[in-house]
Design a protein around this motif. Structure first.
Motif, mmCIF file in Angstrom:
data_model
loop_
_atom_site.group_PDB
_atom_site.id
_atom_site.type_symbol
_atom_site.label_atom_id
_atom_site.label_comp_id
_atom_site.label_asym_id
_atom_site.label_seq_id
_atom_site.Cartn_x
_atom_site.Cartn_y
_atom_site.Cartn_z
ATOM 1 N N LEU B 265 0.786 -1.232 0.000
ATOM 2 C CA LEU B 265 0.000 0.000 0.000
ATOM 3 C C LEU B 265 0.822 1.289 0.000
ATOM 4 O O LEU B 265 0.549 2.200 -0.776
ATOM 5 N N PRO B 266 1.836 1.391 0.853
ATOM 6 C CA PRO B 266 2.579 2.652 0.910
ATOM 7 C C PRO B 266 3.301 3.008 -0.386
ATOM 8 O O PRO B 266 3.660 4.165 -0.587
ATOM 9 N N ASN B 318 -6.620 9.139 0.088
ATOM 10 C CA ASN B 318 -5.357 9.223 0.812
ATOM 11 C C ASN B 318 -4.837 7.912 1.363
ATOM 12 O O ASN B 318 -3.690 7.831 1.756
ATOM 13 N N ILE B 319 -5.683 6.912 1.456
ATOM 14 C CA ILE B 319 -5.192 5.670 2.044
ATOM 15 C C ILE B 319 -5.116 4.555 1.008
ATOM 16 O O ILE B 319 -4.044 4.020 0.754
ATOM 17 N N TYR B 382 -10.537 -6.223 13.400
ATOM 18 C CA TYR B 382 -10.142 -6.413 12.006
ATOM 19 C C TYR B 382 -9.098 -7.508 11.963
ATOM 20 O O TYR B 382 -8.489 -7.831 12.981
ATOM 21 N N THR B 384 -5.541 -9.161 10.699
ATOM 22 C CA THR B 384 -4.201 -8.595 10.541
ATOM 23 C C THR B 384 -3.853 -8.308 9.092
ATOM 24 O O THR B 384 -3.771 -9.206 8.275
ATOM 25 N N LYS B 389 -5.575 -2.199 8.968
ATOM 26 C CA LYS B 389 -5.154 -1.467 10.152
ATOM 27 C C LYS B 389 -5.222 0.031 9.894
ATOM 28 O O LYS B 389 -5.765 0.789 10.687
ATOM 29 N N THR B 390 -4.651 0.442 8.775
ATOM 30 C CA THR B 390 -4.625 1.871 8.465
ATOM 31 C C THR B 390 -6.034 2.435 8.363
ATOM 32 O O THR B 390 -6.325 3.501 8.913
ATOM 33 N N GLU B 393 -7.587 2.655 11.796
ATOM 34 C CA GLU B 393 -7.053 3.770 12.575
ATOM 35 C C GLU B 393 -7.679 5.080 12.135
ATOM 36 O O GLU B 393 -8.013 5.937 12.958
ATOM 37 N N ALA B 394 -7.842 5.234 10.827
ATOM 38 C CA ALA B 394 -8.428 6.475 10.327
ATOM 39 C C ALA B 394 -9.872 6.615 10.795
ATOM 40 O O ALA B 394 -10.296 7.686 11.243
ATOM 41 N N GLN B 396 -11.332 5.135 13.342
ATOM 42 C CA GLN B 396 -11.372 5.311 14.793
ATOM 43 C C GLN B 396 -11.268 6.805 15.115
ATOM 44 O O GLN B 396 -11.994 7.345 15.962
ATOM 45 N N LEU B 409 -8.974 -0.612 19.009
ATOM 46 C CA LEU B 409 -8.781 -1.455 17.834
ATOM 47 C C LEU B 409 -8.183 -2.780 18.260
ATOM 48 O O LEU B 409 -7.257 -2.804 19.060
#
Lengths: 308, 533, 304
Positions: B265-266, B318-319, B382, B384, B389-390, B393-394, B396, B409
């Motif tokens: 992803l990154p 953005n993600i 969620y 793993t 995760k990303t 987090e967003a 949340q 989380l």
């Protein structure tokens, strides 16, 4: 001595039995099974699968069935991989991991021991600092970071090696070096520390004042004793190489046994969990046994008599 | 002595482990190196369940129908077919085609395959795909024990007659699916373990299996006995099983593989800018599940508040960054509606705004938790993965800033996570669904009362009725209407909160052409080729 | 005749004593501290560790950013004056996250190492010292534990329990004491047979006194080295768990988590890998220097 060996063999068998039992029940205690899927299985299909793999048998029966097969050398089928039995997995994966681990250990000892000795002998001179610098690097960088950096620099950028894969002799270099980095550094430091201890002992002074050549002093008197802590580390060394192999095998795409340790837990592939654990345990037990034997030869002051 | 011998043997075994590995291909061959990323669980088309398996098996085998490179379903092994007026009986005439070992492909092969796929003994996890066939489900559950009563029959070597439970307009697209592929009856009866290695593997598709190095590589070469072999240009495909996405990326950039389906992803932004990323449609929805049996998620206003407070645009821009679309409904675009050329999603429209924090705040207040006061702390579950995760987090953070609620989380590994979802042992959980076939029903029928995939505990009689209606008629207009109504109920009660519609971002070398990326997740290499570069 | 009496003069006791080389006798630990201070590397290590601890405790309080403050319009920002280390995939400030990660990683290192040290030294010391059958049994037990791959147990544990800080402490606490016990036992066994022990025994020292005043100080060298290296071991193991997804829960992050995530981003955003890795390395270096220094300082045979 013979009594000692026999005792140890019996102990090994008991240990293996305990390892198999504990792992069996631990593994079965985790929620979810190998056929827990996102798309839920129709009731009928689930029933058939459970019947096929005896999941509905009482736990004790599953356990005894497993142990009986184990003694016959049959580790059972894999649930995750329909085409493989656990024996297949071990047979195919072990030589690969063993080769990788063997090379890594060779590097660790072949580089680490001389480095530590030189370092101790030339304490505080540039050789000492040089060795210590590199060994500290080896200890301070986690192996998955090292692996990625090696793949990137020597593979992608410099094109010296493939970034991943297994098949040509060159493919073993990057992963083995990655695996060996930490143990090499550790052994160098341990050897240095141990040598320093030994070199300051009185019997070394005695040997030197007796007029023995420096070489004889180092090898006959100093080395044998200095090796003891390193020999103790051999057991954990082999264990560390195995543990590290999971990450290294996964990142470098190596078809060894290491990656099964963790994926089998995720997949709830009970037989693979058990098979790899038991196999690993056998290996470790034998390695520790060998270490203890070496101990007896190196340090004559240690005795293994059972009377006191 | 014994010790030395053992060591010697071990050394030989270790060095021998190198032996089974590949040598370089000769220059004229056209070889595609594709990272399929996982070892098949089952390589028998009757039992295969995962997308990696589907990709490989659909290139090894050929069904009655097949999707062509334009995405149209066309007859493949079938020459032609006729359908009875009530839509229940389909009669297929087969072409003269051969297996990879030279034997002719017969209607009996198809009959045998489907019947055994439905048999309780084979215990295929995808047998439910064959429930469209008359008595398929009954036979699979053991209610019926006579296989002859299952609605598939070989009238002669080249004629296959299929009787359905109910009119199914999308049956032709189902026929291209893995579970409907034929296997060689003679082979299976003489050697039931044929699908466990490359040694005895026989197939009838564009490629045939030549190497299966378990958990490492699979190789297949052009099948010279394939009826349409002139269209096949690749001489060999090598499927590697690299699981680590960062390794796959480096291998791709170092030209060790030509196709990587799992870029990290990154790196997507950079890969897009460097032109290395190819984005294809993917029929799937990413959403959050609400456990409607647990307070406060039993209140529809709470569920809607949580759903509306998510800024979907921000997430896909953005993600996830691979051209995904914010989901303002459940069924993704890419599924045809009643009139040819129409899209179910277009017809159905949006059910809510992509981001509506004001409405969310209002709903939460109406439910009795103004500004989140008094709202119990809950757990967002969620499995793993870096992407989940990303996103979690967003979201949340979004819930905290927009609604004033706190959640923790928890990531669990796959099996534990699924188990907890199945047992309704969660508050809010992440989920995703990829379509099994291109019809809205693959999404709609998930949420019926007590459905095996309904992990929310939600039940709505009217919804069930609409689903039943859509399943019992062949009239597309009526079906689609019922399914639209069903989706409306689903969105009104919101037991699930849709977030975005999937896409397939993949690393594909520019010189690879002629392939077909199905929105169902697999890739067809029948007509693929490698351009000179 | 020579007067023999004149050849011998009575010696004055005070004169004799004045000729001795006097040095103040200082205790074992004071001497060790003095020696440690001389070791520049060790002192540097100690200073850095103290700095890191301070940063970990107070650092996040002084940062204008929260460690979990997302800013979706500013993801993957490069290093700049407002974001010294840049931002991550959710626009969070990396510098703050690294400082926050220090809390978690250092806590893991210290707690795990401490638990293992206590258990290992006691177990190994007693086993080696008593010897004989007791040693046999105790070591057999250790062998069994050794042979159950710690990895497996920890992973199974982490899978059943919720991934989280407390459970990581538990998991690491039971993992490494075995190695320490073996080393201590090995040392004890060999020290037990050395002459100075025999001498002490002959002089009538009790077993406890021998253990505490003779064996343990002589065994301290390897114990300290091992304990110091247990800390990086624990941090490493925690980063391994993070790599396979069993680390602390998001949005909390240890350095291990940050580094693992950084692996998948490093070609596009090397800062995400570099800084956590840098901090891990600095921490390891510091503990190693300190450990080496302590080893040299605590070795009773190096007393000057």
């Amino acid at each position: 001595m013979k009594k000692f060996v026999i005792q140890r063999v019996i102990a090994m068998l008991i240990t293996l039995f305990i390892v198999a039992t504990v792992t069996f029940f631990l593994a079965k205690a985790i929620p979810g099974g190998p056929f827990t899927k996102e798309k839920a299985l129709p009731e009928a299909v689930l029933k058939n699968i459970e019947a096929k793999y005896h999941f509905n048998d009482p736990l004790w029966k599953q356990y005894t069935d497993y142990m009986v097969n184990l003694m016959k050398g049959d580790l059972g089928p894999s649930f995750r991989y329909d085409a493989l039995t656990v024996n297949d997995i071990v047979r195919k994966g072990f030589p690969v991991s063993a080769l990788l681990g063997f090379v890594a250990i060779l590097i660790s000892l072949g580089l680490g021991l001389p480095a530590g000795i030189i370092s101790a002998y030339k304490q505080n001179f540039w050789q000492d600092n040089f060795v210590m610098f590199f060994s500290i690097l080896g200890i301070s960088i986690p192996n998955f970071i090292l692996a990625t950096l090696f793949m990137y620099i020597f593979g992608l950028k410099l094109h010296i090696f493939n970034t991943a894969g297994w098949g040509r002799w060159q493919d073993i270099i990057l992963p083995a070096v990655t695996l060996a980095a930490y143990p090499t550094a550790y052994i160098a430091r341990l050897m240095r520390s141990s040598m320093l201890d030994v070199l300051n002992q009185d019997y070394i002074k005695t040997a030197r004042s007796k007029g023995l050549s420096e070489y004889k002093v180092m090898t006959i008197h100093a080395l044998k004793n200095a090796l003891i802590p390193v020999v103790t580390y051999l057991g954990p060394l082999i264990a560390a190489v195995f543990t590290g192999s999971f990450i290294v095998e996964r990142l470098f795409f190596i078809p060894g046994l290491g990656r099964y340790y963790v994926t089998s837990i995720y997949d709830r592939d009970y037989t693979v969990i058990l098979g790899t654990t038991i196999f690993y345990a056998v290996f470790l037990i034998l390695a520790n046994f060998a270490v203890d034997i070496i101990y007896a030869f190196i340090d004559p002051r240690i005795t293994y008599s059972t009377e006191k | 002595m014994l010790k030395k011998l053992t060591i010697l043997m071990l050394v030989v075994a270790m060095l021998g482990s190198f032996a089974g590995c590949k040598k370089a291909a000769p220059a004229e061959e056209m070889v595609l190196k594709y990272n399929v990323g996982a070892e098949p669980q089952y390589f028998d088309p009757r039992k295969a369940t995962g997308i990696p398996e589907f990709t490989m098996l659909l290139n090894l085998f050929d069904g009655l129908m097949r999707y062509d490179n334009q995405g149209q379903i066309v007859p493949s092994v079938a020459e032609s077919y006729t359908v009875s007026p009530d839509g229940l009986v389909w009669t297929f005439k087969l072409k003269d085609t051969k297996w990879s070992n030279g034997e002719p492909v017969t209607a009996q092969d198809f009959e045998y395959s489907w019947k055994t796929a439905l048999s309780p003994e084979i215990a295929s996890e995808y047998s439910y795909q064959l429930y469209y066939i008359k008595n398929g489900e009954k036979y699979n559950s053991g209610e019926l024990t006579n296989a002859d009563e299952v609605g598939v029959k070989a009238l002669d070597d080249k004629t296959l007659e299929v009787t359905l439970e109910a009119p199914t307009p999308y049956f032709t697209s189902l026929l291209s699916f893995t579970t409907y592929l034929p296997i060689n009856k003679k082979l299976d009866q003489s050697n039931p373990d044929w699908a466990k290695s490359a040694d005895n593997f026989v197939s009838n598709g564009p490629f045939k299996l030549t190497l299966w190095d378990h958990n490492h590589t699979i190789e297949m070469v052009k099948n010279t006995n394939y009826w349409d072999k002139d269209k096949v240009k690749l001489s060999k495909i090598v499927f590697t099983m690299v699981e680590e996405s960062s390794t796959e990326l480096m291998m791709f950039e170092n030209n060790e593989i030509d196709w990587g389906p799992n870029p990290p992803l990154p790196e997507l932004e950079r890969l897009k800018n460097e032109g290395k990323l190819t984005i294809s449609p993917y029929l799937g929805t990413y959403y959050y599940l609400f456990n409607v049996t647990k307070k406060p998620f039993d209140d529809v206003r709470v569920r809607k508040a949580l759903t509306f407070a998510i800024d979907r645009e921000a997430i896909v821009k953005n993600i996830t960054k691979a051209g995904q679309l914010p989901a303002t409904a459940y069924v993704p675009p890419g599924v045809p509606d009643a009139t040819p050329g129409s899209d179910f999603r277009k017809v159905g429209g949006d059910f809510f705004k992509t981001y509506d924090p004001d409405e969310a705040k209002k709903l939460l207040a109406d439910a009795g938790y103004p500004d989140g006061k008094g709202f119990p702390k809950f757990v967002l579950l969620y499995n793993t993965s870096e992407a989940h995760k990303t996103i979690a987090e967003a979201i949340q953070r979004m819930w905290k800033e927009n609604l004033g609620i706190e959640c923790t989380l928890t990531n669990q590994e796959w099996k534990v996570y699924l188990d907890n979802r199945n047992k309704l042992n969660y508050d809010v959980a992440r989920a995703g669904w990829i379509g099994d076939y291109t019809d809205p029903m693959t999404f709609i029928d998930m949420w019926v009362t007590g459905g095996g995939n309904n992990d929310t505990g939600w039940s709505n009689k009217q919804y069930d009725e609409y689903v039943k209606t859509a399943k019992s008629t062949g009239d597309q207009a009526a079906r689609m209407d019922a399914m639209h109504k069903a989706e409306a109920i689903l969105m009104d009660e919101m037991p699930i909160g849709p977030i975005y519609f999937y896409t397939r971002p993949e690393l594909i070398k520019a010189y690879v052409k002629g392939y077909y990326t199905s929105a169902l997740g697999y890739t067809d290499f029948k007509e693929a080729y490698i351009e000179k570069h | 005749m020579i007067d023999e009496k004149e050849l011998f003069k009575p010696v004055n006791i005070e004169e004799l004593e004045a000729k001795e080389y006097i040095r103040p006798s200082i205790g074992y630990w004071a001497d060790a501290w003095r020696r440690l201070k001389k070791n520049k590397l060790a002192v540097t290590g100690l200073v850095i560790i103290i700095l890191l601890i301070a940063l970990a405790i107070f650092g996040p309080m002084f940062s204008p950013y929260e460690y979990d403050g997302t800013d979706l319009n500013n993801v993957y920002a490069p290093m700049s004056r407002s974001h010294w280390f840049g931002t991550d995939e959710l626009g969070r400030d990396v510098f703050t996250r690294v400082l926050y990660g220090a809390r978690i990683s250092l806590a893991v290192g210290f707690v795990a190492s401490f638990i293992n040290l206590i258990i290992g030294v006691l177990y190994g010391g007693i086993s080696g010292f008593i010897g004989g059958r007791v040693d046999n049994i105790m070591m057999r037990f250790v062998d069994i534990l050794y042979s159950i791959p710690i990895l497996l147990i920890v992973i199974i544990l982490m899978v059943v329990l919720k991934p989280g800080l407390k459970n990581i402490f538990i998991a690491l606490g039971i993992s490494y004491w075995v190695g320490m016990a073996r080393i201590v036992r090995g040392q004890t066994l060999s020290l037990k047979e050395q002459d100075f022990t025999l001498a002490a025994k002959t002089l009538g020292a009790t077993r406890g006194r021998i253990l505490v005043r003779h064996i343990i100080p002589n065994a301290i060298g390897p114990i300290v080295v091992t304990a110091t290296l247990l800390i990086p071991n624990a941090i490493f193991f925690e980063s391994f768990l993070s790599f396979i997804g069993l680390g602390v829960s998001a949005p909390m992050a240890s350095w291990g988590v940050l580094a693992s995530d950084g692996i998948r981003a490093f070609q596009s955003h090397p800062n995400l890998l570099f800084f956590p890795a840098l901090f891990i390395s600095i921490t390891m270096l510091s503990f190693n220097f300190l450990g080496d220094g302590l080893r040299d300082a605590l070795d009773p045979r190096l007393r000057k």
